[in-house]
Design a protein around this motif. Structure first.
Motif, mmCIF file in Angstrom:
data_model
loop_
_atom_site.group_PDB
_atom_site.id
_atom_site.type_symbol
_atom_site.label_atom_id
_atom_site.label_comp_id
_atom_site.label_asym_id
_atom_site.label_seq_id
_atom_site.Cartn_x
_atom_site.Cartn_y
_atom_site.Cartn_z
ATOM 1 N N VAL A 1 3.074 75.988 0.397
ATOM 2 C CA VAL A 1 1.917 75.552 1.654
ATOM 3 C C VAL A 1 1.895 74.051 1.827
ATOM 4 C CG1 VAL A 1 -0.093 75.719 2.450
ATOM 5 C CG2 VAL A 1 0.772 77.502 1.318
ATOM 6 N N TYR A 2 2.239 73.675 3.036
ATOM 7 C CA TYR A 2 2.134 71.997 3.315
ATOM 8 C C TYR A 2 0.691 71.934 3.707
ATOM 9 C CZ TYR A 2 2.177 67.740 5.683
ATOM 10 O OH TYR A 2 1.999 66.322 6.266
ATOM 11 N N PRO A 3 -0.133 71.315 2.596
ATOM 12 C CA PRO A 3 -1.474 71.065 2.735
ATOM 13 C C PRO A 3 -1.979 69.916 3.746
ATOM 14 C CG PRO A 3 -0.925 69.831 0.875
ATOM 15 C CD PRO A 3 0.534 70.474 1.648
ATOM 16 N N TRP A 4 -1.191 69.060 4.128
ATOM 17 C CA TRP A 4 -1.786 67.684 4.648
ATOM 18 C C TRP A 4 -1.785 67.834 6.198
ATOM 19 C CZ3 TRP A 4 -3.565 65.718 0.576
ATOM 20 C CH2 TRP A 4 -2.850 65.965 -0.696
ATOM 21 N N ILE A 5 -2.858 68.620 6.578
ATOM 22 C CA ILE A 5 -2.822 69.083 8.086
ATOM 23 C C ILE A 5 -3.960 68.296 8.840
ATOM 24 C CG2 ILE A 5 -3.579 71.359 9.483
ATOM 25 C CD1 ILE A 5 -2.728 72.883 7.020
ATOM 26 N N GLY A 6 -3.402 67.854 9.942
ATOM 27 C CA GLY A 6 -4.331 66.988 10.748
ATOM 28 C C GLY A 6 -4.859 67.795 11.953
ATOM 29 N N CYS A 7 -5.475 66.970 12.640
ATOM 30 C CA CYS A 7 -6.223 67.670 14.148
ATOM 31 C C CYS A 7 -5.314 68.311 15.224
ATOM 32 C CB CYS A 7 -7.219 66.817 14.782
ATOM 33 S SG CYS A 7 -6.066 65.456 15.736
ATOM 34 N N GLY A 8 -4.054 68.091 14.881
ATOM 35 C CA GLY A 8 -2.951 68.580 15.709
ATOM 36 C C GLY A 8 -2.999 67.877 17.331
ATOM 37 N N GLN A 9 -3.862 66.895 17.258
ATOM 38 C CA GLN A 9 -3.809 66.287 19.029
ATOM 39 C C GLN A 9 -3.662 64.928 18.986
ATOM 40 O OE1 GLN A 9 -7.768 67.999 20.429
ATOM 41 N NE2 GLN A 9 -6.827 69.817 20.470
ATOM 42 N N CYS A 10 -3.991 64.036 17.784
ATOM 43 C CA CYS A 10 -3.813 62.541 18.020
ATOM 44 C C CYS A 10 -2.406 62.296 17.783
ATOM 45 C CB CYS A 10 -4.699 62.005 16.967
ATOM 46 S SG CYS A 10 -3.942 62.414 15.397
ATOM 47 N N PRO A 11 -2.153 60.851 18.416
ATOM 48 C CA PRO A 11 -1.084 60.366 18.322
ATOM 49 C C PRO A 11 -0.047 60.450 17.079
ATOM 50 C CG PRO A 11 -2.342 58.906 19.477
ATOM 51 C CD PRO A 11 -3.216 59.924 18.758
ATOM 52 N N ALA A 12 -0.882 60.568 15.966
ATOM 53 C CA ALA A 12 -0.142 60.664 14.410
ATOM 54 C C ALA A 12 0.438 62.057 14.511
ATOM 55 C CB ALA A 12 -1.063 60.349 13.641
ATOM 56 N N ILE B 1 7.506 74.990 -8.266
ATOM 57 C CA ILE B 1 7.657 74.574 -7.100
ATOM 58 C C ILE B 1 6.239 73.941 -6.404
ATOM 59 C CG2 ILE B 1 7.886 75.401 -4.578
ATOM 60 C CD1 ILE B 1 10.573 74.852 -6.340
ATOM 61 N N ALA B 2 5.068 74.472 -6.907
ATOM 62 C CA ALA B 2 3.767 73.983 -6.312
ATOM 63 C C ALA B 2 3.620 72.640 -6.263
ATOM 64 C CB ALA B 2 2.871 74.679 -7.007
ATOM 65 N N PRO B 3 4.173 71.946 -7.487
ATOM 66 C CA PRO B 3 3.765 70.413 -7.459
ATOM 67 C C PRO B 3 4.473 69.753 -6.124
ATOM 68 C CG PRO B 3 3.803 71.243 -9.469
ATOM 69 C CD PRO B 3 4.362 72.190 -8.806
ATOM 70 N N TYR B 4 5.446 70.196 -5.865
ATOM 71 C CA TYR B 4 6.181 69.611 -4.719
ATOM 72 C C TYR B 4 5.443 69.168 -3.593
ATOM 73 C CZ TYR B 4 10.584 69.850 -7.586
ATOM 74 O OH TYR B 4 11.628 69.857 -8.488
ATOM 75 N N ALA B 5 4.417 70.111 -3.265
ATOM 76 C CA ALA B 5 3.635 69.758 -2.043
ATOM 77 C C ALA B 5 2.703 68.488 -2.190
ATOM 78 C CB ALA B 5 2.738 71.279 -1.898
ATOM 79 N N MET C 1 6.365 39.383 0.780
ATOM 80 C CA MET C 1 6.247 40.743 0.499
ATOM 81 C C MET C 1 6.170 41.850 1.336
ATOM 82 S SD MET C 1 4.031 39.929 -3.052
ATOM 83 C CE MET C 1 4.190 41.614 -3.490
ATOM 84 N N ASN C 2 6.533 43.036 1.121
ATOM 85 C CA ASN C 2 6.117 44.099 1.880
ATOM 86 C C ASN C 2 5.432 45.000 0.880
ATOM 87 O OD1 ASN C 2 8.298 44.573 4.123
ATOM 88 N ND2 ASN C 2 9.383 43.526 2.485
ATOM 89 N N ILE C 3 4.008 45.214 1.258
ATOM 90 C CA ILE C 3 3.048 45.853 0.630
ATOM 91 C C ILE C 3 2.638 47.051 1.344
ATOM 92 C CG2 ILE C 3 0.806 45.694 -0.460
ATOM 93 C CD1 ILE C 3 0.912 42.921 -0.838
ATOM 94 N N VAL C 4 2.932 48.164 1.126
ATOM 95 C CA VAL C 4 2.918 49.364 1.900
ATOM 96 C C VAL C 4 2.011 50.436 1.015
ATOM 97 C CG1 VAL C 4 4.300 51.308 2.952
ATOM 98 C CG2 VAL C 4 5.144 49.003 2.868
ATOM 99 N N GLY C 5 1.106 51.158 1.738
ATOM 100 C CA GLY C 5 0.365 52.142 1.282
ATOM 101 C C GLY C 5 1.005 53.471 1.800
ATOM 102 N N SER C 6 1.065 54.295 0.835
ATOM 103 C CA SER C 6 1.776 55.499 1.090
ATOM 104 C C SER C 6 0.989 56.729 0.644
ATOM 105 C CB SER C 6 2.978 55.444 0.271
ATOM 106 O OG SER C 6 3.991 56.700 0.767
ATOM 107 N N TYR C 7 0.495 57.534 1.814
ATOM 108 C CA TYR C 7 -0.247 58.741 1.519
ATOM 109 C C TYR C 7 0.719 59.822 1.771
ATOM 110 C CZ TYR C 7 -4.256 61.816 2.109
ATOM 111 O OH TYR C 7 -5.058 62.766 1.850
ATOM 112 N N VAL C 8 0.997 60.871 0.615
ATOM 113 C CA VAL C 8 1.862 61.813 0.664
ATOM 114 C C VAL C 8 2.847 61.778 1.297
ATOM 115 C CG1 VAL C 8 -0.154 63.032 -0.184
ATOM 116 C CG2 VAL C 8 0.324 62.918 2.094
ATOM 117 N N GLY C 9 3.099 62.914 2.475
ATOM 118 C CA GLY C 9 4.328 62.678 3.240
ATOM 119 C C GLY C 9 4.115 63.582 4.429
ATOM 120 N N ASN C 10 4.990 63.902 5.325
ATOM 121 C CA ASN C 10 4.693 64.438 6.616
ATOM 122 C C ASN C 10 5.651 65.813 6.042
ATOM 123 O OD1 ASN C 10 7.677 64.397 7.210
ATOM 124 N ND2 ASN C 10 7.067 62.509 8.534
#
Length: 352
Positions: free
Chosen positions: A96-107, A153-157, A294-303
């Motif tokens: 299961v992909y858990p990182w679900i958004g509102c479905g309507q915003c630009p992101a 497999i579960a931790p891959y989410a 420097m490139n300082i990048v915050g990374s929050y899970v993935g799509n």
């Protein structure tokens, strides 16, 4: 259904019996087979994040309400479907992909639901996998895993997706030609090592304060393992890099001390990918950020697309499995306590 909930922050999880959801519309219901216990769950259990300088970010201000069924790394068997659900089959196993958004915003419309500012993430804003069933709002968030081991497999989410997305942000031209530095040798660190190897990386120097975890990183193929608490940690990292500054850091801890080491060791134009949520405030000299380019990048899970790419890579057999410790669902609270105490090597997974 049986579930384990946070009723009050910083108190033991409570077993509850609630009605099993009935899917409607595009919703799907899965019988949970495996649910990863992630370090992010500790922050959820605590009720907030340390922002440094005496400030905290309360989860109630991020749309999190109690009681909460945690668990965002979930594999289950599809047991029921709403009338509008399609593209999946009953009795098959899905991640299961858990990182679900509102479905309507630009992101969300750009396929980056993990960047949504009004998220509906499973195990955070909606019921997650610390239960015997989980309701998913749309079948599109399911990835067929066939006969692959559900607990593996579960931790891959989360841990897999998070580190895969971080490596993509660094880019193959860097990690396939230069060693990178990974800060943190817990489940994410070991996962990152495994993915780095599968993607053709030349290797990594791993930093951790725990000698057992440093040894686990060496056993998993790290080029070197450095004690992050050592007064000369930065010098040890540079020595392991043959005296050259690092091209890229992945910080899976996210503390002032770990980002400080990265700041001191990165080359001009280097990349610092910050993932960890340990918290605190940075004291970087601001002028040195542009001076070092420097490139300082915050990374929050993935799509979702990245998770599909990752599972395709898993199917090739090129990713070495990381250590998994399996626990019964009834051990949810004890497992979370063990993770908080640093007693878990690799990933902990609840199984049904």
């Amino acid at each position: 259904m049986k579930c384990y909930c946070v009723i009050n922050f910083r108190e033991p999880l409570v077993q509850q019996e609630v009605d099993t959801p009935v899917p409607s519309g595009k919703e799907v219901l899965l019988q949970v087979r495996a649910a990863g216990v992630c370090h992010s769950d500790i922050h959820l259990w605590e009720g907030g994040y340390d922002l440094g300088n005496g400030r905290t970010l309360a989860l109630k201000d991020r749309g999190v309400s109690l009681p909460l069924i945690m668990g965002h790394e979930t594999v289950g068997t599809l047991s029921a479907m709403g009338p509008d659900a399609s593209g999946v089959e009953l009795s098959r196993n899905y991640l299961v992909y858990p990182w679900i958004g509102c479905g309507q915003c630009p992101a969300c419309l750009d396929g980056m639901e993990n960047h949504c500012s009004a998220p509906r993430c499973l195990g955070i804003h909606r019921g997650g996998g610390y239960a015997d069933h989980i309701l998913v709002p749309d079948a599109k968030y399911l990835i067929d895993i066939g006969d692959l081991d559900a607990a593996q497999i579960a931790p891959y989410a989360c841990s897999g997706l998070t580190t895969y997305s971080a490596l993509k942000k660094i880019g193959a031209p860097i990690f396939q030609n230069h060693p990178i530095v990974i800060v943190g040798a817990g489940g994410l660190g070991l996962m990152c090592l495994s993915l780095l190897s599968a993607l053709g990386g030349v290797g990594a120097i791993v930093v951790d304060i725990d000698p057992a975890k440093r040894q686990a990183a060496l056993d998993a193929g790290a080029l070197a393992a450095v004690d992050g608490a050592a007064p000369d940690a930065a010098q040890q990292i540079l020595k392991a890099l043959d005296g050259k500054p690092a091209q890229a850091f992945i910080d899976l801890v996210g503390a002032p001390s770990t980002t400080g080491i990265a700041f001191d060791c990165l080359t001009k134009g280097g990349k610092l990918i910050i993932i960890g949520l340990f918290g605190g405030a940075s004291s970087w000299p601001i002028a040195l950020i542009p001076m070092k380019a420097m490139n300082i990048v915050g990374s929050y899970v993935g799509n979702l697309s990245e998770l599909r790419e990752l599972i395709d890579l898993v199917r090739t057999g090129r990713i070495s499995p990381i250590p998994i410790q399996r626990f019964a669902l009834d051990e949810a609270d004890a497992t979370l306590t063990a993770l908080r105490s640093g007693k878990i090597t690799g990933r902990a997974v609840l199984t049904n």
